[in-house]
Write a protein that holds these residues in place. Structure first.
Motif, PDB file in Angstrom:
ATOM      1  N   ASP A 137       0.805  -1.213   0.000  1.00  0.00           N
ATOM      2  CA  ASP A 137       0.000   0.000   0.000  1.00  0.00           C
ATOM      3  C   ASP A 137       0.846   1.275   0.000  1.00  0.00           C
ATOM      4  O   ASP A 137       0.335   2.364  -0.237  1.00  0.00           O
ATOM      5  CB  ASP A 137      -0.932   0.029   1.215  1.00  0.00           C
ATOM      6  CG  ASP A 137      -1.968  -1.072   1.165  1.00  0.00           C
ATOM      7  OD1 ASP A 137      -2.304  -1.530   0.051  1.00  0.00           O
ATOM      8  OD2 ASP A 137      -2.444  -1.482   2.239  1.00  0.00           O
ATOM      9  N   TYR A 138       2.150   1.140   0.290  1.00  0.00           N
ATOM     10  CA  TYR A 138       3.045   2.297   0.374  1.00  0.00           C
ATOM     11  C   TYR A 138       4.308   2.039  -0.447  1.00  0.00           C
ATOM     12  O   TYR A 138       5.420   1.991   0.079  1.00  0.00           O
ATOM     13  CB  TYR A 138       3.405   2.594   1.836  1.00  0.00           C
ATOM     14  CG  TYR A 138       2.184   2.837   2.678  1.00  0.00           C
ATOM     15  CD1 TYR A 138       1.548   4.073   2.665  1.00  0.00           C
ATOM     16  CD2 TYR A 138       1.633   1.817   3.453  1.00  0.00           C
ATOM     17  CE1 TYR A 138       0.401   4.285   3.410  1.00  0.00           C
ATOM     18  CE2 TYR A 138       0.485   2.031   4.203  1.00  0.00           C
ATOM     19  CZ  TYR A 138      -0.117   3.257   4.178  1.00  0.00           C
ATOM     20  OH  TYR A 138      -1.258   3.470   4.912  1.00  0.00           O
ATOM     21  N   PRO A 139       4.157   1.879  -1.769  1.00  0.00           N
ATOM     22  CA  PRO A 139       5.318   1.505  -2.594  1.00  0.00           C
ATOM     23  C   PRO A 139       6.415   2.564  -2.632  1.00  0.00           C
ATOM     24  O   PRO A 139       7.598   2.228  -2.591  1.00  0.00           O
ATOM     25  CB  PRO A 139       4.718   1.285  -3.987  1.00  0.00           C
ATOM     26  CG  PRO A 139       3.441   2.070  -3.992  1.00  0.00           C
ATOM     27  CD  PRO A 139       2.946   2.046  -2.577  1.00  0.00           C
ATOM     28  N   GLU A 140       6.050   3.845  -2.693  1.00  0.00           N
ATOM     29  CA  GLU A 140       7.071   4.893  -2.750  1.00  0.00           C
ATOM     30  C   GLU A 140       7.853   4.973  -1.445  1.00  0.00           C
ATOM     31  O   GLU A 140       9.076   5.115  -1.445  1.00  0.00           O
ATOM     32  CB  GLU A 140       6.433   6.239  -3.075  1.00  0.00           C
ATOM     33  CG  GLU A 140       5.891   6.325  -4.485  1.00  0.00           C
ATOM     34  CD  GLU A 140       5.193   7.643  -4.757  1.00  0.00           C
ATOM     35  OE1 GLU A 140       5.489   8.644  -4.073  1.00  0.00           O
ATOM     36  OE2 GLU A 140       4.339   7.664  -5.654  1.00  0.00           O
ATOM     37  N   LEU A 141       7.153   4.885  -0.338  1.00  0.00           N
ATOM     38  CA  LEU A 141       7.809   4.928   0.963  1.00  0.00           C
ATOM     39  C   LEU A 141       8.746   3.746   1.134  1.00  0.00           C
ATOM     40  O   LEU A 141       9.890   3.895   1.555  1.00  0.00           O
ATOM     41  CB  LEU A 141       6.779   4.971   2.086  1.00  0.00           C
ATOM     42  CG  LEU A 141       7.326   4.935   3.508  1.00  0.00           C
ATOM     43  CD1 LEU A 141       8.309   6.078   3.750  1.00  0.00           C
ATOM     44  CD2 LEU A 141       6.179   4.972   4.507  1.00  0.00           C
ATOM     45  N   ASN A 142       8.271   2.564   0.790  1.00  0.00           N
ATOM     46  CA  ASN A 142       9.108   1.386   0.949  1.00  0.00           C
ATOM     47  C   ASN A 142      10.296   1.390  -0.001  1.00  0.00           C
ATOM     48  O   ASN A 142      11.375   0.913   0.347  1.00  0.00           O
ATOM     49  CB  ASN A 142       8.272   0.109   0.817  1.00  0.00           C
ATOM     50  CG  ASN A 142       7.539  -0.165   2.105  1.00  0.00           C
ATOM     51  OD1 ASN A 142       8.132  -0.565   3.079  1.00  0.00           O
ATOM     52  ND2 ASN A 142       6.241   0.104   2.115  1.00  0.00           N
ATOM     53  N   ALA A 143      10.132   1.960  -1.187  1.00  0.00           N
ATOM     54  CA  ALA A 143      11.260   2.083  -2.117  1.00  0.00           C
ATOM     55  C   ALA A 143      12.320   3.005  -1.530  1.00  0.00           C
ATOM     56  O   ALA A 143      13.532   2.715  -1.621  1.00  0.00           O
ATOM     57  CB  ALA A 143      10.780   2.603  -3.466  1.00  0.00           C
ATOM     58  N   GLU A 144      11.899   4.092  -0.905  1.00  0.00           N
ATOM     59  CA  GLU A 144      12.850   5.021  -0.285  1.00  0.00           C
ATOM     60  C   GLU A 144      13.516   4.385   0.930  1.00  0.00           C
ATOM     61  O   GLU A 144      14.718   4.543   1.143  1.00  0.00           O
ATOM     62  CB  GLU A 144      12.151   6.330   0.088  1.00  0.00           C
ATOM     63  CG  GLU A 144      13.070   7.400   0.629  1.00  0.00           C
ATOM     64  CD  GLU A 144      14.113   7.912  -0.348  1.00  0.00           C
ATOM     65  OE1 GLU A 144      14.975   8.693   0.087  1.00  0.00           O
ATOM     66  OE2 GLU A 144      14.103   7.536  -1.543  1.00  0.00           O
TER      67      GLU A 144
END
Length: 92
Positions: free
Chosen positions: A18-25
């Motif tokens: 649900d939080y792909p951008e956060l987890n990528a960072e």
């Protein structure tokens, strides 16, 4: 998967699709600092201006060690804000 809650909203953010951008960072910073993602999440939370604290709900020694590694991460201000933005918050 580690259950880091996102504010008062239900669910988790660490490892969640649900939080792909956060987890990528988080993953990018984990690789940069050679730590597990939980360490980056702990570093991010403990450097919040409100002096937040992490409460680990685990008895797994390796998770405790991985989370504690966050205290050794020299998270730069720009990196901290990159996590805020990746979490979907707008900055002025």
């Amino acid at each position: 998967m580690v259950a880091f809650a996102k504010g008062s909203e239900p669910g988790i953010f660490l490892g969640s699709p649900d939080y792909p951008e956060l987890n990528a960072e988080i993953e990018r910073l984990a690789e940069k600092y050679s730590v597990e993602p939980i360490a980056v999440a702990c570093a991010w939370i403990t450097r919040h201006p409100a002096n937040m604290q992490v409460v680990l709900g685990t008895t797994t020694p390796s998770r405790i060690v991985d989370a504690a590694a966050g205290s050794d991460i020299p998270l730069a201000r720009a990196e901290w804000y990159s996590l805020i933005q990746a979490a979907g918050h707008k900055l002025p």
